[in-house]
Design an enzyme around this catalytic site. Sequence first.
Site, PDB file in Angstrom:
ATOM      1  N   ALA A 232     -15.071  -6.676  -9.337  1.00  0.00           N
ATOM      2  CA  ALA A 232     -15.328  -6.949  -7.923  1.00  0.00           C
ATOM      3  C   ALA A 232     -16.821  -6.999  -7.599  1.00  0.00           C
ATOM      4  CB  ALA A 232     -14.650  -5.877  -7.069  1.00  0.00           C
TER       5      ALA A 232
ATOM      6  N   ASP B  42      -9.107  -9.830  -9.182  1.00  0.00           N
ATOM      7  CA  ASP B  42      -8.767  -8.516  -9.737  1.00  0.00           C
ATOM      8  C   ASP B  42      -9.341  -8.457 -11.143  1.00  0.00           C
ATOM      9  OD1 ASP B  42      -6.414  -6.254  -8.937  1.00  0.00           O
ATOM     10  OD2 ASP B  42      -7.000  -6.303 -11.050  1.00  0.00           O
TER      11      ASP B  42
ATOM     12  N   ARG C 169      -0.344  -6.065   5.228  1.00  0.00           N
ATOM     13  CA  ARG C 169      -0.301  -7.463   4.779  1.00  0.00           C
ATOM     14  C   ARG C 169       0.187  -8.352   5.916  1.00  0.00           C
ATOM     15  NH1 ARG C 169       2.898  -5.330  -0.223  1.00  0.00           N
ATOM     16  NH2 ARG C 169       1.199  -4.867  -1.658  1.00  0.00           N
TER      17      ARG C 169
ATOM     18  N   PHE D 123      -9.495  -7.049  -5.164  1.00  0.00           N
ATOM     19  CA  PHE D 123      -8.586  -6.039  -5.724  1.00  0.00           C
ATOM     20  C   PHE D 123      -7.143  -6.447  -5.387  1.00  0.00           C
ATOM     21  CE2 PHE D 123     -12.545  -3.954  -4.388  1.00  0.00           C
ATOM     22  CZ  PHE D 123     -12.976  -3.355  -5.558  1.00  0.00           C
TER      23      PHE D 123
ATOM     24  N   ASP E 236      -9.256  -3.787  -1.071  1.00  0.00           N
ATOM     25  CA  ASP E 236      -8.262  -2.719  -1.289  1.00  0.00           C
ATOM     26  C   ASP E 236      -8.450  -2.120  -2.681  1.00  0.00           C
ATOM     27  OD1 ASP E 236      -6.065  -1.069  -0.996  1.00  0.00           O
ATOM     28  OD2 ASP E 236      -4.617  -2.614  -1.559  1.00  0.00           O
TER      29      ASP E 236
ATOM     30  N   CYS F  17      -7.528   4.380  -0.534  1.00  0.00           N
ATOM     31  CA  CYS F  17      -6.288   5.125  -0.822  1.00  0.00           C
ATOM     32  C   CYS F  17      -6.611   6.451  -1.495  1.00  0.00           C
ATOM     33  CB  CYS F  17      -5.328   4.288  -1.673  1.00  0.00           C
ATOM     34  SG  CYS F  17      -6.016   3.782  -3.248  1.00  0.00           S
TER      35      CYS F  17
HETATM   36  N1  SAH Z   1      -4.119  -4.939  -2.823  1.00  0.00           N
HETATM   37  C1  SAH Z   1      -3.147  -4.752  -3.871  1.00  0.00           C
HETATM   38  C2  SAH Z   1      -3.232  -3.385  -4.522  1.00  0.00           C
HETATM   39  C3  SAH Z   1      -4.576  -3.048  -5.104  1.00  0.00           C
HETATM   40  S1  SAH Z   1      -4.547  -1.781  -6.305  1.00  0.00           S
HETATM   41  C4  SAH Z   1      -1.753  -5.042  -3.327  1.00  0.00           C
HETATM   42  O1  SAH Z   1      -1.618  -5.333  -2.143  1.00  0.00           O
HETATM   43  O2  SAH Z   1      -0.806  -4.985  -4.115  1.00  0.00           O
HETATM   44  C5  SAH Z   1      -6.178  -1.839  -6.916  1.00  0.00           C
HETATM   45  C6  SAH Z   1      -6.466  -2.994  -7.864  1.00  0.00           C
HETATM   46  O3  SAH Z   1      -7.846  -2.973  -8.176  1.00  0.00           O
HETATM   47  C7  SAH Z   1      -5.755  -2.919  -9.219  1.00  0.00           C
HETATM   48  O4  SAH Z   1      -4.958  -4.062  -9.381  1.00  0.00           O
HETATM   49  C8  SAH Z   1      -6.882  -2.888 -10.267  1.00  0.00           C
HETATM   50  O5  SAH Z   1      -6.600  -3.681 -11.416  1.00  0.00           O
HETATM   51  C9  SAH Z   1      -8.028  -3.460  -9.498  1.00  0.00           C
HETATM   52  N2  SAH Z   1      -9.371  -3.047  -9.931  1.00  0.00           N
HETATM   53  C10 SAH Z   1      -9.772  -1.842 -10.375  1.00  0.00           C
HETATM   54  N3  SAH Z   1     -11.098  -1.838 -10.605  1.00  0.00           N
HETATM   55  C11 SAH Z   1     -11.547  -3.070 -10.301  1.00  0.00           C
HETATM   56  C12 SAH Z   1     -12.826  -3.696 -10.329  1.00  0.00           C
HETATM   57  N4  SAH Z   1     -13.907  -3.025 -10.706  1.00  0.00           N
HETATM   58  N5  SAH Z   1     -12.926  -4.982  -9.948  1.00  0.00           N
HETATM   59  C13 SAH Z   1     -11.829  -5.668  -9.548  1.00  0.00           C
HETATM   60  N6  SAH Z   1     -10.600  -5.130  -9.501  1.00  0.00           N
HETATM   61  C14 SAH Z   1     -10.454  -3.856  -9.874  1.00  0.00           C
END
Ligand code: SAH
Length: 415
Positions: A299, A269, A231, A247, A319, A359
């Site tokens: 997404a 998200d 970040r 995400f 992410d 991840c």
């Molecule tokens: N970048 C974030 C962590 C991401 S965790 C940080 O820095 O804190 C992954 C995220 O993707 C979760 O919040 C989850 O709700 C979201 N997610 C899962 N599937 C998704 C989709 N199809 N479209 C959008 N978001 C999604």
Amino acid sequence: MTTVILKPHKEESLKRYHPWVFSGAIARVVLDAKHKGDAPAEGELVCVRSAANEALGVGHWQIGSIAVRILAFGVEELPKNFWTERIRAAYQVREALGLIQNNPNTPNTLNNTFRLVHGEGDWLPGLIVDVYADTAVVQAHSVGMHVSRNEIAQALIDVVQQVKNVYYKSDDTLPFKAPIEGEKTGWLRNTGISESRDTEEFWSVENGLSFRIDWLRGQKTGFFVDQRENRALVERYAKGKDVLNMFCYTGGFSLYALRGGAKSVDSVDVSQKAIDLVNINVAKNFPDATNHTAVAADAFDYLSQQKAAGRTFDLIILDPPAFAKHRDAVKNALRGYQRINAKAIEMIRPGGLLFTFSCSQAVDKEAFRLAVFSAAAQVGRKVRILHQLHQPQDHPINIYHPEGEYLKGLVLYVE
Ligand code: SAH
């Protein structure tokens, strides 16, 4: 104590500090006198000995191919103060990294968010502890750690000055091979915080930015501590840019981009709860910001819609959650990574940047890189790698536990 005796020559890996004993290495188990059943209980402390009766260590017994996870090597019982000392050792690493607040020896006085225990990486197999201001959130991935949860909580209170409360959150992480006694979620130590604390304001600070942490209903321990350094890199490159944070969860990357002087930041998200938290976090840190938008959307759908609307960005962050939770899902996961990256790369202006992550532990660095490069080729864009990213220093990796290394990322320059 129950004793686990290994087959001849099976002691070598333990002597090199490999923390696991596989069931195939065991010659026999000698139950201690007060034992009722005919096998050790899952989570029980056992002493492991070589065929020549040498004490190799003490660990937690578990059911499955990994039969014992070693806590202390070369001893026949757990040393007195074991939990305090082991937690202290983990704490000292974070202190040396400058992550602990109010320590005159460290340069960073603006951070009270860090991972204190990263499982095998801190010689505590099966245990995760994240610290948020005055609260530690503990996650057990083994029944042994579940059984030891109260000793762990006490050690956290005794060792970590800033910790006054310990919340236990193991509903999703404990294995289900044996019936488990005791609550898997709830307060282990609590200095006056009610169960309804989640409705009150709770803030944790990362690199000077405040985040509302909801460990009760949030994902994992409530926050993704593992993206801190990445970040900060986004902050470095954000100035004057139109940024899209896909995400976004609680908006970690978005806050850094805003602080870095981004022209606009869009956070996306699928979870409305996450989007609510992003808005709370932005309002807390940048009350006057008019250049941030948060949207709850899938997404893939969102990127398609934005493309149809002709939108482009200077910097996109991808992410996603782990697309492959197991080895057999790797092929599909790679297809998913390629698809989402292609959609993002298409929308980056020439000379823009893509921060893209995986991840999934099961997807290795090379496979991920290939998926991202295939995505670029698919949409006819030239890309180059500027940075290769990974998990931060408070997520140390044990050489014998490659599973502990999971986060990988690329910063691409898109022509
Ligand atoms: N970048 C974030 C962590 C991401 S965790 C940080 O820095 O804190 C992954 C995220 O993707 C979760 O919040 C989850 O709700 C979201 N997610 C899962 N599937 C998704 C989709 N199809 N479209 C959008 N978001 C999604």
